[in-house]
Write an enzyme that holds these catalytic residues in place. Sequence first.
Site, mmCIF file in Angstrom:
data_model
loop_
_atom_site.group_PDB
_atom_site.id
_atom_site.type_symbol
_atom_site.label_atom_id
_atom_site.label_comp_id
_atom_site.label_asym_id
_atom_site.label_seq_id
_atom_site.Cartn_x
_atom_site.Cartn_y
_atom_site.Cartn_z
ATOM 1 N N ASP A 206 0.831 -1.204 0.000
ATOM 2 C CA ASP A 206 0.000 0.000 0.000
ATOM 3 C C ASP A 206 0.863 1.250 0.000
ATOM 4 O O ASP A 206 1.447 1.614 1.026
ATOM 5 C CB ASP A 206 -0.913 -0.009 1.230
ATOM 6 C CG ASP A 206 -1.782 1.231 1.304
ATOM 7 O OD1 ASP A 206 -2.038 1.830 0.249
ATOM 8 O OD2 ASP A 206 -2.209 1.604 2.416
ATOM 9 N N ASP B 100 -1.456 5.309 -5.840
ATOM 10 C CA ASP B 100 -1.637 4.442 -4.673
ATOM 11 C C ASP B 100 -1.831 2.987 -5.069
ATOM 12 O O ASP B 100 -2.870 2.614 -5.622
ATOM 13 C CB ASP B 100 -2.849 4.926 -3.870
ATOM 14 C CG ASP B 100 -3.099 4.101 -2.626
ATOM 15 O OD1 ASP B 100 -2.181 3.369 -2.198
ATOM 16 O OD2 ASP B 100 -4.202 4.179 -2.073
#
Length: 532
Positions: free
Chosen positions: A117, A327
């Site tokens: 992440d 992201d």
Amino acid sequence: MIQMEIWKVGFVGLFFVLVECGDMYSSKLVHRFSDEVRKVRVSRNGEVWPQHRSLEYYGKLMNGDLQRQKMKLGPQFQLLFPSQGSKTMPLGNDFGWLHYMWVDLGTPNVPFLVALDAGSDLLWVPCECVQCAPLSASYYSSLDKDLNEYNPSGSSTSKFLSCSHQLCELRSNCKNPKQPCPYTVNYVSDDTSTSGVLVEDILHLASGSCMAANSSARAPVTFGCGSKQTGGYLNGVAPDGLMGLGPGEISVPSRLAKDGLVRNSFSLCFKEDDSGRIFFGDQGPAGQQTTSFLPSDGQFVTYVVGVESCCVGSSCIDQTNFKAIVDSGTSFTFLPDQIYNRVVKEFDGKVNATKASFEGYPWQYCYKSSSEGLPKIPSFTLKFMMNSSFVVQDPVFVIYGSQGAVGFCLAVEPSGIDIGTIGQNFMTGYRMVFDRENLKLGWSRSDCEDLTDGNRLPLAPANGSSPNSLPTEQQNSPNSSGVSPAVAGRTPSNSAARTSWGMSFKLCLTKLLFQLLLASSNFRWSLYTLAL
């Protein structure tokens, strides 16, 4: 004439103050632990300030000297990756469509299957569980072995971070500065969080270069001993933990760079077949395209870029500029609402297929596929500053039935706010370089196998394949019992407009690496360089 006043050489960090007054310039170097610096650092960060000439005072000075020596000598390794190999794995909608990889923590080392992440900072794993996701392989259709729970007492190199540690953000919740530091991280998905205490232990890594005599590295990292998870973390997303790759001081890339192991950069690469790679220290090839990261309120809190315009096919749409978070913890891509409406209208006009809806899928623009297969999909391009172009290789999500592909959807959704998110699906086919050292995002087409411009890297440990292999069959039929595509960024501090998945977006708050303060029109300015 330049006059320089030096205060206490032999320091760890400095404030540099340059003032112009007529024809004279003066600059003074201020000791890291001076009262002037303390007023700024303590008031902003709530730091615990070392007592003058105490053991902690000299320890911090020595540690700073060691860090500077490492910086002067250059990084120890050209590239590093987790000890079980650089390969990442998608595990389908059973695991929220995120990419996962095995990492080894502790002594003796224990493997954990963590999600990757780039939208958050903290590495956490299930630990001393009060409320955690099931770890038994029988609970998941994609696992062939049980997942692990971290046991601090089972590792000889484990230690709890105290509330007095500079990385302890919740020290105000502590009754005693020596007690273990608590942590809580709230994520974008509704009611999704992890909480527990912070620990430090060894992350085992392998080298992708013969620069160093050793082919492995033992890096001390700080991570969350996650005793309680909520929301998506109990329903299939990251059941065995998550590795935050953000710019915050506590993230793994930050720690590896600060310890002088690699350059302050890393890359992610995702192939069309959904496999991928990660390399710490990778700054990309010389010919890659780049765009600068943008600050938010003067701070680089996450990886934000500025999109100048969106193009569908050969048509570039006017007034489609926006900011976007890059992201890997968001499965698919989101655009600000007004831009989304214009982009999908252009896409819809160029697709030679019949619109359709598929139960269980969130996208609004879906189409049937013919017996001949998918029609030609219009290209989707993001234009950045300095004429850099990012051509999306795979903007659609193919839906399969019992007889093969039954349709496809444009895998883009409205964000509900004025910032977008470039998710995993738009990164496919590229080597994405998060160059934190130069504050740039780089990208180049790649097969994710050869990342050194001609010199093939060892993509797995020297001792052979990972003992923790998993089947990677995707589960993408409408009748499968998986979870919604995941968004693992930090949660907003206030409520924002929600997407069709009940998710919201806002930049997370992390600590600033450095800050440039510009003052008034008399050309007087101050550059504050914070200690490493």
